[in-house]
Write an enzyme that holds these catalytic residues in place. Structure first.
Site: not given
Ligand code: ZN
Length: 292
Positions: A2-3, A57, A267
């Site tokens: 979640p950003e 965040k 990533r």
């Protein structure tokens, strides 16, 4: 992960649901997640849910009506696999420590509450107690909020001009700009038609202008899209708005070229070569290594 847009809406929804409620239980299921011991987690039980706001965040919850100093903060960073799940009715059974995705359960005297969970093997979710969010180093060192009124194009230009990193790393580093991560940096760079590997300090004034409006536009659009979603829908709602992020192999919605990927250790980034790199695919170091 979640950003900014997802955490923003999470905070708003939590704020609406929890306002005025009294914390009845704070059950820690993952001891590793709690990063502080002062004030003790248990000392927040009995606190009144006063507010919930986002910084970067981080979810920052203020609990009031406590003994001296009156209010304390509960701060949560969801990391990559974390989420918050609202529960209309909480079981009274004690939480199972160290097993499953549950990290912490917050129960209210009304019988409802929320679970903070973390999926996956990589356990990075973090919870702090604090007299103020800025007592936490990773909050204190956050860069400016991109959706704040004082985050102007001039300020953005100055930040990029002082950067040694490439655009991808500059945009997603929290001490440079707060709240933008892997997904929205991919989206902003695609919208601005800029290579993720372009050195941040080498942008022309016109490119700074383009990236600034793309970044703000992508974030605003995502916040707006999430406004219609409830807590449980937010997580899946994020993917729907992505043009290149997480869409390796699909067609770029702007030019139709295939969305490509560059992989790093843990990533990967996605981009469109036609839109962003003059048609030239970027070297995927992992792939090149495998091919050798
Ligand atoms: Zn394209």
């Amino acid at each position: 992960m979640p950003e900014l847009p997802e955490v923003e809406l999470l905070c708003r929804r939590l704020g609406e649901r929890c306002a005025g409620r009294t914390v009845d239980r704070l059950d820690l299921a993952s001891f590793a997640a709690l990063k502080t011991f002062d004030p003790p987690l248990k000392s927040l039980v009995g606190g009144r849910f006063e507010e919930c706001h986002r910084r970067g965040k981080f979810i920052c919850i203020r609990l009031g009506e406590l003994a001296s100093p009156g209010s304390e903060w509960l701060v949560i960073h969801l990391a990559r696999g974390g989420w918050v799940k609202w529960r209309d009715k909480l079981t009274t059974a004690p939480v199972k420590v160290g097993r499953g995705p549950l990290a912490m359960r917050v129960g209210f005297s009304e019988g409802d509450g929320f679970d903070v969970t973390e999926m996956g093997h990589e356990k990075r979710l973090a919870i702090w107690t604090a007299h103020s969010p800025t007592d936490i180093e990773s909050v204190a060192t956050l860069g400016p909020e991109p959706l704040d009124a004082d985050f102007t194009e001039e300020r953005f230009g100055a930040i990029l001009g002082a950067e040694k990193a490439d655009l991808k790393h500059a945009l997603s580093r929290q001490s440079v700009i707060a709240g933008v991560g892997n997904a929205y940096s991919d989206e902003a760079l695609h919208a601005a038609r800029l290579s993720p590997f372009k050195p941040a300090s080498k942008l022309s004034a016109e490119e700074v202008c383009r990236l600034y409006s793309s970044l703000i536009g992508v974030l605003r659009e995502a916040v707006k899209r999430s406004e219609e979603l409830d807590l449980d829908q937010l997580k899946d709602g994020k993917r729907g708005g992505m043009r290149v992020h997480g869409r390796t192999g699909e067609a770029c919605p702007i030019c139709g070229d295939v969305v490509r990927e560059v992989s790093f250790a843990t990533r990967s980034l996605q981009y469109c070569a036609t839109c962003q790199t003059g048609g030239k695919p970027l070297a995927d170091r992992r792939l090149s290594r495998l091919l050798k």
